[in-house]
Structure formats: C-alpha cells, structure tokens
Write an enzyme that holds these catalytic residues in place. Structure first.
Site, PDB file in Angstrom:
ATOM      1  N   HIS A   6       5.422 -24.456  13.766  1.00 51.67           N
ATOM      2  CA  HIS A   6       6.717 -25.055  13.470  1.00 51.67           C
ATOM      3  C   HIS A   6       6.979 -26.371  14.197  1.00 51.67           C
ATOM      4  CE1 HIS A   6       7.709 -21.381  11.407  1.00 51.67           C
ATOM      5  NE2 HIS A   6       7.659 -20.664  12.507  1.00 51.67           N
ATOM      6  N   GLU A  59      13.683 -18.836  23.648  1.00 52.70           N
ATOM      7  CA  GLU A  59      14.567 -17.749  23.221  1.00 52.70           C
ATOM      8  C   GLU A  59      14.514 -16.587  24.196  1.00 52.70           C
ATOM      9  OE1 GLU A  59      13.398 -16.554  19.302  1.00 52.70           O
ATOM     10  OE2 GLU A  59      11.265 -16.626  19.762  1.00 52.70           O
ATOM     11  N   ARG A  65       0.803  -1.220   0.000  1.00 52.90           N
ATOM     12  CA  ARG A  65       0.000   0.000   0.000  1.00 52.90           C
ATOM     13  C   ARG A  65       0.840   1.276   0.000  1.00 52.90           C
ATOM     14  NH1 ARG A  65      -5.427  -0.177   1.628  1.00 52.90           N
ATOM     15  NH2 ARG A  65      -6.243  -2.245   2.118  1.00 52.90           N
ATOM     16  N   ASP A  90       1.966 -19.381  16.952  1.00 56.36           N
ATOM     17  CA  ASP A  90       3.152 -18.886  16.264  1.00 56.36           C
ATOM     18  C   ASP A  90       4.240 -19.942  16.169  1.00 56.36           C
ATOM     19  OD1 ASP A  90       4.750 -16.763  15.043  1.00 56.36           O
ATOM     20  OD2 ASP A  90       5.906 -16.779  16.901  1.00 56.36           O
ATOM     21  N   LYS A 107       3.038 -19.781   6.936  1.00 54.42           N
ATOM     22  CA  LYS A 107       2.242 -20.275   8.056  1.00 54.42           C
ATOM     23  C   LYS A 107       2.237 -19.226   9.169  1.00 54.42           C
ATOM     24  CE  LYS A 107       2.197 -24.509   9.188  1.00 54.42           C
ATOM     25  NZ  LYS A 107       2.661 -25.718   9.904  1.00 54.42           N
ATOM     26  N   LYS A 157       9.231 -16.957  24.977  1.00 47.21           N
ATOM     27  CA  LYS A 157       9.986 -15.735  24.681  1.00 47.21           C
ATOM     28  C   LYS A 157      10.418 -15.068  25.979  1.00 47.21           C
ATOM     29  CE  LYS A 157       8.372 -14.175  20.161  1.00 47.21           C
ATOM     30  NZ  LYS A 157       9.745 -14.078  19.657  1.00 47.21           N
TER      31      LYS A 157
END
Length: 483
Positions: free
Chosen positions: A226, A202, A43, A221, A134, A326
């Site tokens: 995954h 992580e 955009r 997520d 994904k 996280k």
C-alpha cells in the site's frame, strides 16, 4: 457494465468484511445493473441458503449506512457453489455461461498462479475481467510469472490488480490538493521539502489474521502493498489527465526513479521489529510469537520502516520514509510533508522555530497545515495550525474499486509493469532481511515502537552522515565502500 460478480474464496474474511458491504453501498447508490448477481465459490459444504445467511450476518455488522432494502437485495442476488478453485472442472462450472463475469480472486497470493492456470483450462466468457488482491505475487520473480500467465489469458485492460488504498478519498486528496492549488505545486520539490513520511501505525494487533499475516509480515503487507502506492501519488509528475494511461505512466516513473538500496543502505536505512507482550487501551496483548497460528521460527516482523530516495530532478535530496507497525500505543495514519526551515529570520524573536508540516490524515480523514506566526506578544513566535475535516466518501473504498471493475475502468488498478517495479524497489530489503543483515528488534505492545538504535538520535539519518560513516569505515579497513 458487467452484471455478474464471481468471488473465488467467497466465504473468507475479505468477502464478508469488505466486498458484501461494498455491494450494498453500490446498490443503495443505484450503481448496479438490473438483475445483478453475485456467486461465491469455496471449499465449504454450504448451500446457497447458508451463504445468504452468512452474508446477512456480515451486513448486519459491517453494512454501515446501507439501507435495509439494499442489504436485502445483495442477499437475494447471491448464490453459492462449492468448488476447488484450483481445479479446472470446478472453476469451469462456476464461471459457466455466455455473459462476461468479473472474477474476484479473494484468495491468498500464493494460490494465484494455480488459480490462473486452472482458468487457462476452464476458459472465461468473452469480455470477462479478473480482479486480484495485492500483494501481487510473493516477490519479483513470482510477479513476473503471474503477469505472464495473465497475459496469456486476458488482455491487460481486463486485469485489475486492486489496492483499496488508491480508492480511499483521503489518499486521492493527496494528489488533488497538490494539483488543484497554485500555492502548493511550485513548492512541491526537494528545494522546499526535506522529507515525506508515509505512516500507517495502528494499535490493532493480529485480531485472528495470523494465518495470512505470519507468512507476509509488515513489509509486504503494508509497505510494498500500500505505502509505495501512496508514495507514487505524492511524488509523481502532474499527469496530462487522470485517465488510466497517463496516471499509471506517471506512477511507474516514480517507482523507476527509486534508488535501489545497497546492503549498506539496507542496514542503515531500514528497520524491522515485532511486538512482545503488553497492554493496549487497558487490554492485555500477548507477545506476537504467542499468538495462535504464529510460527516463531519464521521471524515475521510486525513493524517495518524503509527510507528511500528518488533519482529525479524534482526529488533529489528529499527523504521518503515509509513506516507501518501493529500493536502500537495508538493509531497514526497519515502523509506528513515536512518543509525545510526558513534560511533566515530578519528580526529578533523568542520561541522555537519549527519547520512547516502539511499533514494528510488518511484515517480519519483530515488536512492540517502547521505554520509559525507571531503570537499575542510582540516578537514571540508561536505555532499555528490550520485544519479541515473531510467528508467521508460517497462510496467505501471497496465500493469504488468494484464499480471501476464492473464498468471496466482500470485507472486505479496496478498495471503489470508497475507491480514488477514495486517488487524491484524492495527486493534488496527482502534479501538482506532474509540473510539477517538487519536485526529483528522487539517493542512492547502498546508502546511507540522500537527505540532509536542509531547514533544520530530519533530523527532521520542524513545521506551525508551515512557517507561520512562509510568513509571512516573504509579508511579504517573495517568495511568496504558501496558500489
């Protein structure tokens, strides 16, 4: 070999951080067709010159070892076209031409149905392929609807539901190591393996991704997106070949064998949490709910853990634990295969006997086998470690994925029925979490995650223990049995 890539959402983080460096790596390795072109559409009121400057900036930061001429070639091959990617007329102008295109939807999953609907009206040149990041859809129903829309647009062989984890050499090494080594495959079953941990922890916090992450969370997520794919490679039966039909058939078999969690199971076998304020590597990290772009009312989790079991001859009795978080103390990204303890030691010994563990390091790459042996003192057992460092892959993961798309090899992409099966596995978890059956815990940023909450300590909860607890609750009238 397709010679034109169109990226819808071409000015986004995915395009700059991963796709452009991947193209530079492909060019450096000589994998791109002569006259290859890349078109970015979004955009923003940009010119082609502005788009090229933006690409050059990203390649300076993320280009890795790609030589200057390869980076320059990618920049010069790029053009930009402003477009509303949900508008059929705008999309028609972007894909116009007779030659086939690889159309990459580098967009939020919520936009996929509207974009594919626009493509129905706009049309695609014959032989074109569609690439979707994904998570594929936002749940089982939306995945089914999206599959229906895609099936009416292009053949299944032209749909690439990509997951860059599958293109990581370290992830592929899980399958390669077990199938290429006679010493492993005979032991690769529940008789010898007690549990498998698939972990992607992580220290990284949001790092500006709140706009996407707060609407998805750790379960969608990472776990659905995954880690279930890694589970498939760990648990699948040996395929006849690594061709797209044989490989993907065996992966679907694994997902179909996953025992669906009941509400009772979800309460006892899943966890969710989010980080509060803390320190990571000496840096102050705000609470997740104070991060810019986060809506605290959504109750989005930054930590998710799920224990699964497979109803199959090979894996009955083995626990598979999928975990991702996280803002933790450090990074731990691995597949840990924990073998059962030996049944008997025929000699007197001192020292603690620790079961063997085979670890596949996903990032950084590595392979480690924890063994027991006799140390420097007779009769004293000690831990031994055999380890190997793996060379980085020739191509980055996104480079391998793009090459497969351009060449038309869908083996490492997700087939439609596989995408639906993955959602089927986690639908009971999502439903129970939405209804608050599992509390949203908290953990300080920079910690090891939420503290153990069950009565069985920090280790895994065994199925026998759960069944015993359920029997007690049932007989006392405090809870009903599982169906």
């Amino acid at each position: 070999m397709i010679g034109r890539l169109v990226i819808l959402g071409g000015t986004g983080d995915l395009s700059g951080r991963f796709l452009m460096p991947a193209l530079a790596a492909l060019h450096a390795a000589g994998h791109l067709a002569d006259g290859f072109r890349v078109t970015g559409a979004s955009r923003e009121e940009w010119s082609t010159e502005r788009f090229r400057e933006w690409i050059a900036e990203w390649l300076d930061r993320q280009g890795g070892s790609a030589p200057a001429d390869a980076r320059r070639a990618v920049v010069e091959s790029a053009r930009y076209q402003r477009a509303d990617v949900t508008d059929p007329e705008d999309v028609r102008a972007v894909v116009a031409g007779d030659e086939p295109v690889a159309l990459y939807l580098a967009l939020p999953p919520a936009l996929f149905p509207r974009v594919v609907t626009a493509l129905h009206s706009a049309g695609l040149p014959p032989g074109s392929r569609i690439v979707l990041e994904k998570p594929f859809g936002e749940g089982l129903d939306s995945a089914r609807e999206l599959n229906r829309l895609l099936a009416e647009l292009v053949p299944e062989q032209a749909v690439f539901r990509v997951d860059h984890f599958l293109a990581m050499t370290t992830v592929q090494n899980v399958l390669g190591s077990r199938l290429a080594n006679r010493v492993l495959e005979p032991l690769w079953n529940s008789t010898h393996i007690a549990e498998v941990e698939i972990v992607w922890d992580e220290s990284l916090a949001l790092e500006g991704r709140a706009g996407y992450y707060d609407r998805v969370g750790a379960l969608k997520d990472m776990v659905q997106n995954h880690l279930l794919q890694v589970l498939c490679l760990v648990a699948m039966e040996p395929p006849v070949t690594l061709g797209e039909r044989d490989l993907r058939d065996r992966k679907v078999d694994v997902l179909r064998s996953v025992r669906l969690l009941t509400e009772y199971d979800v309460v006892h076998r899943t966890r969710r949490a989010r980080y509060t304020a803390g320190r990571i590597d000496g840096r102050e990290v705000p609470s997740y709910t104070d991060e810019e772009g986060v809506d605290p009312e959504r109750g989005t989790e930054t930590f998710a853990e799920v224990e699964l079991e497979l109803d199959s001859w090979r894996w009955a009795g083995t626990t598979f634990r999928l975990r991702s978080g996280k803002g933790l103390r450090g990074d731990r990204k691995e597949v840990a295969v924990r073998f059962r303890p030996v049944p008997h030691l025929p000699f007197g010994h001192s020292g603690e006997v620790v079961p063997n563990v085979l670890r596949f390091g996903l990032e950084p790459e590595g392979l480690t086998l924890d063994l027991m042996g006799t140390g420097s003192r007779a009769g004293h057992l000690t831990e031994l470690e055999l380890s190997a460092r793996l060379e980085p892959g020739e191509l980055p993961a996104y480079g391998r994925l793009l090459l497969d798309v351009l060449r038309g090899d869908p083996a490492l992409s997700i087939r439609g029925d596989e995408a639906e099966e993955a959602w089927r596995v986690l639908t009971p978890v999502l439903s129970a979490w939405e209804r608050g059956l599992v509390p949203l815990e908290e953990y300080p940023a920079g910690s090891d995650g939420p503290a153990p909450r069950h009565a069985y300590g920090p280790g895994p909860v065994t199925r026998d223990a759960l069944l015993h607890e359920e029997t007690v609750l049932h007989t006392s009238g405090e809870a009903g049995g599982r169906p």
